[in-house]
Design a protein around this motif. Structure first.
Motif, PDB file in Angstrom:
ATOM      1  N   ASN A 288       1.184  -1.693  -0.305  1.00 22.37           N
ATOM      2  CA  ASN A 288       0.084   0.200   0.389  1.00 22.37           C
ATOM      3  C   ASN A 288       0.941   1.496   0.258  1.00 22.37           C
ATOM      4  O   ASN A 288       0.401   1.814  -0.802  1.00 22.37           O
ATOM      5  CB  ASN A 288      -1.036  -0.105   1.797  1.00 22.37           C
ATOM      6  CG  ASN A 288      -1.487  -1.166   0.972  1.00 22.37           C
ATOM      7  OD1 ASN A 288      -2.274  -1.485   0.138  1.00 22.37           O
ATOM      8  ND2 ASN A 288      -2.373  -1.783   1.906  1.00 22.37           N
ATOM      9  N   LEU A 289       2.052   1.140   0.276  1.00 22.62           N
ATOM     10  CA  LEU A 289       3.328   2.660   0.924  1.00 22.62           C
ATOM     11  C   LEU A 289       3.247   2.631  -0.779  1.00 22.62           C
ATOM     12  O   LEU A 289       3.791   3.983  -1.231  1.00 22.62           O
ATOM     13  CB  LEU A 289       3.980   2.625   2.005  1.00 22.62           C
ATOM     14  CG  LEU A 289       5.394   3.298   1.463  1.00 22.62           C
ATOM     15  CD1 LEU A 289       4.177   4.986   1.886  1.00 22.62           C
ATOM     16  CD2 LEU A 289       6.687   2.976   3.465  1.00 22.62           C
ATOM     17  N   ILE A 290       4.476   1.948  -1.493  1.00 24.88           N
ATOM     18  CA  ILE A 290       4.969   1.553  -2.692  1.00 24.88           C
ATOM     19  C   ILE A 290       3.574   2.571  -3.581  1.00 24.88           C
ATOM     20  O   ILE A 290       3.836   2.760  -4.492  1.00 24.88           O
ATOM     21  CB  ILE A 290       4.940   0.378  -3.802  1.00 24.88           C
ATOM     22  CG1 ILE A 290       6.176   0.057  -2.344  1.00 24.88           C
ATOM     23  CG2 ILE A 290       4.929   0.326  -4.670  1.00 24.88           C
ATOM     24  CD1 ILE A 290       6.309  -0.990  -2.497  1.00 24.88           C
ATOM     25  N   ASP A 291       2.178   2.120  -3.107  1.00 22.92           N
ATOM     26  CA  ASP A 291       1.148   2.704  -4.564  1.00 22.92           C
ATOM     27  C   ASP A 291       0.890   3.944  -3.582  1.00 22.92           C
ATOM     28  O   ASP A 291       0.366   4.884  -4.709  1.00 22.92           O
ATOM     29  CB  ASP A 291      -0.256   1.674  -4.191  1.00 22.92           C
ATOM     30  CG  ASP A 291      -0.674  -0.160  -4.531  1.00 22.92           C
ATOM     31  OD1 ASP A 291       1.004   0.355  -5.746  1.00 22.92           O
ATOM     32  OD2 ASP A 291      -1.131  -0.384  -4.949  1.00 22.92           O
ATOM     33  N   ALA A 292       1.408   4.183  -2.873  1.00 17.43           N
ATOM     34  CA  ALA A 292       1.111   5.781  -2.187  1.00 17.43           C
ATOM     35  C   ALA A 292       2.138   6.338  -2.738  1.00 17.43           C
ATOM     36  O   ALA A 292       1.535   7.685  -2.781  1.00 17.43           O
ATOM     37  CB  ALA A 292       0.545   5.341  -0.987  1.00 17.43           C
ATOM     38  N   LEU A 293       3.033   6.265  -2.685  1.00 16.69           N
ATOM     39  CA  LEU A 293       4.238   6.849  -3.116  1.00 16.69           C
ATOM     40  C   LEU A 293       3.982   7.270  -4.686  1.00 16.69           C
ATOM     41  O   LEU A 293       4.615   7.777  -4.864  1.00 16.69           O
ATOM     42  CB  LEU A 293       5.940   6.210  -2.514  1.00 16.69           C
ATOM     43  CG  LEU A 293       5.455   6.134  -1.458  1.00 16.69           C
ATOM     44  CD1 LEU A 293       6.912   5.461  -1.004  1.00 16.69           C
ATOM     45  CD2 LEU A 293       6.451   7.669  -0.804  1.00 16.69           C
ATOM     46  N   ASP A 294       3.562   5.886  -5.803  1.00 14.10           N
ATOM     47  CA  ASP A 294       3.804   5.663  -7.318  1.00 14.10           C
ATOM     48  C   ASP A 294       2.467   7.629  -7.302  1.00 14.10           C
ATOM     49  O   ASP A 294       2.617   7.770  -8.547  1.00 14.10           O
ATOM     50  CB  ASP A 294       3.234   4.469  -6.960  1.00 14.10           C
ATOM     51  CG  ASP A 294       4.034   4.044  -7.899  1.00 14.10           C
ATOM     52  OD1 ASP A 294       5.696   4.107  -7.147  1.00 14.10           O
ATOM     53  OD2 ASP A 294       4.766   2.497  -7.364  1.00 14.10           O
ATOM     54  N   ILE A 300      -3.821  11.642  -4.408  1.00 14.24           N
ATOM     55  CA  ILE A 300      -5.020  10.969  -3.542  1.00 14.24           C
ATOM     56  C   ILE A 300      -5.632  12.232  -2.703  1.00 14.24           C
ATOM     57  O   ILE A 300      -6.728  11.259  -3.044  1.00 14.24           O
ATOM     58  CB  ILE A 300      -4.188  10.418  -2.160  1.00 14.24           C
ATOM     59  CG1 ILE A 300      -3.530   9.280  -2.810  1.00 14.24           C
ATOM     60  CG2 ILE A 300      -4.657  10.029  -1.153  1.00 14.24           C
ATOM     61  CD1 ILE A 300      -2.030   8.377  -2.553  1.00 14.24           C
ATOM     62  N   GLU A 301      -4.961  13.245  -2.094  1.00  8.47           N
ATOM     63  CA  GLU A 301      -6.400  13.964  -1.688  1.00  8.47           C
ATOM     64  C   GLU A 301      -7.387  14.778  -2.672  1.00  8.47           C
ATOM     65  O   GLU A 301      -8.331  14.763  -2.012  1.00  8.47           O
ATOM     66  CB  GLU A 301      -5.024  14.881  -1.062  1.00  8.47           C
ATOM     67  CG  GLU A 301      -4.128  15.184  -0.220  1.00  8.47           C
ATOM     68  CD  GLU A 301      -3.642  16.393   0.782  1.00  8.47           C
ATOM     69  OE1 GLU A 301      -3.104  17.146   0.347  1.00  8.47           O
ATOM     70  OE2 GLU A 301      -3.422  16.405   1.625  1.00  8.47           O
ATOM     71  N   ARG A 322      -3.132   7.960   4.859  1.00 12.40           N
ATOM     72  CA  ARG A 322      -2.373   7.390   6.345  1.00 12.40           C
ATOM     73  C   ARG A 322      -0.691   7.553   6.179  1.00 12.40           C
ATOM     74  O   ARG A 322       0.206   7.765   7.003  1.00 12.40           O
ATOM     75  CB  ARG A 322      -3.223   7.117   7.064  1.00 12.40           C
ATOM     76  CG  ARG A 322      -2.925   6.773   8.402  1.00 12.40           C
ATOM     77  CD  ARG A 322      -3.568   5.536   9.309  1.00 12.40           C
ATOM     78  NE  ARG A 322      -3.597   4.151   8.835  1.00 12.40           N
ATOM     79  CZ  ARG A 322      -2.371   3.743   8.652  1.00 12.40           C
ATOM     80  NH1 ARG A 322      -1.014   4.224   9.481  1.00 12.40           N
ATOM     81  NH2 ARG A 322      -2.270   2.297   8.460  1.00 12.40           N
ATOM     82  N   LEU A 323      -0.823   6.336   5.765  1.00 19.06           N
ATOM     83  CA  LEU A 323       1.033   5.581   5.339  1.00 19.06           C
ATOM     84  C   LEU A 323       0.915   7.008   4.822  1.00 19.06           C
ATOM     85  O   LEU A 323       2.657   6.889   5.237  1.00 19.06           O
ATOM     86  CB  LEU A 323       0.273   4.443   4.102  1.00 19.06           C
ATOM     87  CG  LEU A 323      -0.152   3.520   4.176  1.00 19.06           C
ATOM     88  CD1 LEU A 323      -0.417   2.346   3.429  1.00 19.06           C
ATOM     89  CD2 LEU A 323       1.037   2.936   5.867  1.00 19.06           C
ATOM     90  N   LEU A 324       1.202   7.306   3.684  1.00 18.09           N
ATOM     91  CA  LEU A 324       2.127   9.063   3.801  1.00 18.09           C
ATOM     92  C   LEU A 324       2.216  10.420   3.842  1.00 18.09           C
ATOM     93  O   LEU A 324       3.457  10.622   5.009  1.00 18.09           O
ATOM     94  CB  LEU A 324       1.484   9.160   2.157  1.00 18.09           C
ATOM     95  CG  LEU A 324       1.487   9.328   0.463  1.00 18.09           C
ATOM     96  CD1 LEU A 324       0.662   9.634  -0.276  1.00 18.09           C
ATOM     97  CD2 LEU A 324       2.778   8.423   0.444  1.00 18.09           C
ATOM     98  N   ASP A 325       2.062  10.311   5.029  1.00 18.12           N
ATOM     99  CA  ASP A 325       1.470  11.339   6.577  1.00 18.12           C
ATOM    100  C   ASP A 325       2.171  10.504   7.448  1.00 18.12           C
ATOM    101  O   ASP A 325       3.106  11.201   8.015  1.00 18.12           O
ATOM    102  CB  ASP A 325      -0.068  11.378   7.543  1.00 18.12           C
ATOM    103  CG  ASP A 325      -0.349  11.900   6.168  1.00 18.12           C
ATOM    104  OD1 ASP A 325      -0.119  12.522   5.588  1.00 18.12           O
ATOM    105  OD2 ASP A 325      -1.556  12.283   6.599  1.00 18.12           O
ATOM    106  N   GLN A 326       2.522   9.145   7.289  1.00 16.00           N
ATOM    107  CA  GLN A 326       3.019   8.523   8.713  1.00 16.00           C
ATOM    108  C   GLN A 326       4.853   7.938   7.862  1.00 16.00           C
ATOM    109  O   GLN A 326       6.004   8.203   8.562  1.00 16.00           O
ATOM    110  CB  GLN A 326       3.284   7.084   8.997  1.00 16.00           C
ATOM    111  CG  GLN A 326       3.304   6.802   9.963  1.00 16.00           C
ATOM    112  CD  GLN A 326       2.369   5.755  10.641  1.00 16.00           C
ATOM    113  OE1 GLN A 326       1.979   5.211  10.470  1.00 16.00           O
ATOM    114  NE2 GLN A 326       3.191   4.928  11.583  1.00 16.00           N
ATOM    115  N   PHE A 327       4.605   7.530   6.276  1.00 18.09           N
ATOM    116  CA  PHE A 327       5.970   7.055   6.207  1.00 18.09           C
ATOM    117  C   PHE A 327       6.436   7.627   4.814  1.00 18.09           C
ATOM    118  O   PHE A 327       7.188   7.552   3.734  1.00 18.09           O
ATOM    119  CB  PHE A 327       5.925   5.288   5.653  1.00 18.09           C
ATOM    120  CG  PHE A 327       5.220   4.916   6.785  1.00 18.09           C
ATOM    121  CD1 PHE A 327       6.269   4.469   7.888  1.00 18.09           C
ATOM    122  CD2 PHE A 327       4.131   4.259   6.953  1.00 18.09           C
ATOM    123  CE1 PHE A 327       5.504   3.811   8.954  1.00 18.09           C
ATOM    124  CE2 PHE A 327       3.672   3.349   7.891  1.00 18.09           C
ATOM    125  CZ  PHE A 327       4.451   3.078   8.826  1.00 18.09           C
TER     126      PHE A 327
END
Length: 610
Positions: A288-294, A300-301, A322-327
């Motif tokens: 999920n973090l990889i998808d979010a970073l991509d 996303i917002e 949430r993952l982007l905010d954290q990592f």
């Protein structure tokens, strides 16, 4: 036999007209003043007038020649057999020249040869050149093993070599060194049979898939039911790693074994991994973090603000945010590197099982053989050895502090190709825990038996802690030098290392206090890799030819011109999918091998039975 030449407190020269000395032969020197010291032959030489040679250096010097002439030897006519004998214990003063020498009775050298009983020790082989005491051996040491020499099996005719494994509490760990074809793996098999006989819990890492004990040799008398004393498990099929029980440091070690970790990747693991994570939750978080970073935070917002999404999609993109905010500060390339390594381990089946089968086997005093690819064994070894060792350590520590704790038995860790598990010069997954066991395991009842073809490549800290070393034939100079540095092998024994027969071994052990030349006994079980590969090839070719002839039975005699007409039937009957030219080649080959006959007529070429 008499002492000749100049003597010292450490060694003497012995001469005889009739007795040809053998290496490692034991002798008693009848010097009453020194209480008849005993020694072992370390160098031999025979001389006669038909073999001219320089007699001014080496074993025979001018002093020896003068002594021989003085006591009645005719240097020009007699056959003279000479030996250099090293004393087992340093004499208080030099041996008297001229005193007689004889073979000992077993009772005189028992303390040098046997330190424990066959019931309590490991019966590994026969001490070389001890057949002269066979008649005086006590009944309990007679007929307890079989030997194999030059392809023939013989009964025991010397003193059995019984290794006192209980003394490992004081002098822990065993090293088994030897090149390819030296008998190293065969010797390791005999050790494992003895561990099973004594019901000592053992953990064996088998990268060659050869530690199977079902096949029997003629040496097996049925005294031990090996089938009930060992278990074979494969990584991914029977055993694996319980991911939820791993600490962050354990996850680092495991993923590091799947591929080198950069500092950035280590930071990703330390940041993302949570205590009690299952493999699924950990891998989902990374994916999920990889998808979010991509996708990026802005996109996303935007999607969350636009609306028009299902509840599942809203939950998914909210999780991404949430993952982007954290990592979000973690580099995408490093996160993808961790995902690749985790997937590689998961696909091997490593995270789909646990080690309960291994723990159960250890508790029941069994030999547990763990099989798998070398790289996978390295990864798994770091986890399973660490887990079992710390359970044993926790039990012992609790007992010392007079606290209640669940019993965990002492055990032995055995591995072939040990330099892959604890290499010199670089890190490996299991290296740190193996070094700790090498240095501290004795206190907790955990011991190592390490076998390797390349002792030079084995971690030096571990090599130094191997108090008993079994040295088989070794050819490589660097390995011989390492062995010399780590053992008490003499210069003469070092020179013999490249020429030892397969199955002959020098045992250099602090338990024994000296180096003993031994021939490993015939194992009670056979390796699945004993068939010569060329015999295997011939066997398979013969079997294939016989099947082909059987398939052709209904078509014989077969004319060459009819092969095309009956091609489909031939392929169906034989299970082949050949064309006409392939069938013709096979028919010709069967004729060459004498399985068919070929007859040429004016009308056709016929293939028929022989």
């Amino acid at each position: 036999m008499q002492v000749v030449g100049i003597t010292t407190q450490h060694e003497v020269h012995i001469a005889s007209k009739s007795h040809k000395f053998r290496m490692n032969e034991m002798l008693v020197i009848e010097d009453k003043e020194l209480n008849e010291p005993k020694g072992e032959v370390v160098e031999t030489l025979s001389y006669n007038r038909y073999i001219p040679m320089g007699m001014d250096k080496g074993l025979v010097d001018r002093n020896v020649l003068e002594t021989l002439e003085a006591i009645g030897y005719d240097i020009g006519q007699d056959d003279i057999h000479l030996a250099k004998v090293r004393l087992f214990d340093e004499a208080q003063k030099p041996i008297q020249t001229g005193v007689r020498v004889r073979h000992p009775a077993f009772s005189e050298i028992e303390h040098l040869l046997v330190s424990t009983s066959k019931e309590k020790g490991m019966v590994l082989g026969e001490i070389k050149s001890t057949d002269f005491v066979a008649e005086s051996l006590p009944a309990q040491l007679h007929d307890i093993l079989h030997m194999q020499e030059h392809g023939l099996v013989r009964a025991q005719n010397g003193v059995p070599f019984i290794f006192d494994i209980r003394a490992m509490q004081q002098y822990p760990h065993i090293g088994v060194f030897g090149g390819s074809g030296s008998g190293k793996s065969f010797g390791l098999r005999v050790m494992l049979e003895e561990l099973m006989k004594l019901k000592i819990p053992s953990l064996v890492f088998d990268p060659h898939f050869e530690m199977n004990f079902t096949g029997k040799t003629e040496a097996d008398r049925g005294d031990v039911n090996y089938a009930s004393r060992y278990e074979v498990v494969q990584i991914g099929r029977d055993v694996g790693v319980d991911f939820s029980a791993l600490s962050t440091r354990d996850v680092e070690r495991l993923l590091g074994a799947a591929g080198h970790l950069t500092e950035s990747m280590i930071n990703v693991i330390q940041t993302i991994h949570k205590r009690k994570d299952s493999y699924q939750t950990f891998s989902d978080r990374i994916a999920n973090l990889i998808d979010a970073l991509d996708m990026g935070k802005q996109r996303i917002e935007g999607m969350l603000h636009d609306g028009g999404m299902t509840k599942d999609e809203i939950n998914r993109y909210s999780e991404f945010k949430r993952l982007l905010d954290q990592f979000g500060s973690l580099p995408p390339s490093s996160v993808k590197g961790i995902q690749w390594r985790a997937n590689r381990l998961h696909q091997s089946g490593l995270f789909q099982q646990n080690i309960r089968a291994i723990e159960h086997g250890i508790h029941n005093g069994k030999l547990v053989v763990i099989q798998g690819a070398v790289w996978l064994l390295q990864v798994f070894a770091s986890y399973v050895i660490g887990t079992l060792y710390f359970k044993r350590r926790a039990y012992k520590d609790a007992k010392l502090q007079q606290q209640q704790s669940e019993f965990f038995p002492p055990f032995v860790v055995v591995t072939d190709e040990a330099h892959n598990f604890a290499p010199k010069g670089y890190e490996a997954p299991a290296k740190s825990v193996l070094k700790e066991i090498a240095q501290e395991g004795r206190k907790y009842g955990t011991f190592l038996i390490f076998a390797t073809q390349r002792p030079t490549l084995l971690d030096e800290t571990i090599t130094a802690q191997l108090n008993s070393k079994f040295v088989f034939r070794t050819v490589r100079g660097t390995d011989i030098q390492t062995i010399k540095e780590e053992t008490d092998l003499t210069a003469e024994e070092g020179k013999r290392l490249p020429y030892l027969q397969s199955g002959d071994v020098f045992v250099s052990s602090a338990i024994i206090g000296r180096t003993v030349a031994v021939r490993i006994r015939l194992a009670h079980s056979t390796s699945p890799h004993t068939m010569n590969p060329f015999d295997e090839l011939e066997q398979m070719n013969n079997a294939g030819n016989e099947e082909l002839v059987a398939a052709l039975e209904d078509f014989l005699p077969l004319a060459e011109m009819h092969v095309m007409q009956k091609l489909d039937e031939l392929n169906k009957q034989s299970g082949k999918s050949w064309d006409v030219s392939e069938w013709k080649q096979s028919l010709e080959q069967l004729c060459e091998d004498g399985l068919l006959t070929k007859q040429k007529t004016p009308f056709a070429t016929l293939y028929d039975r022989t």
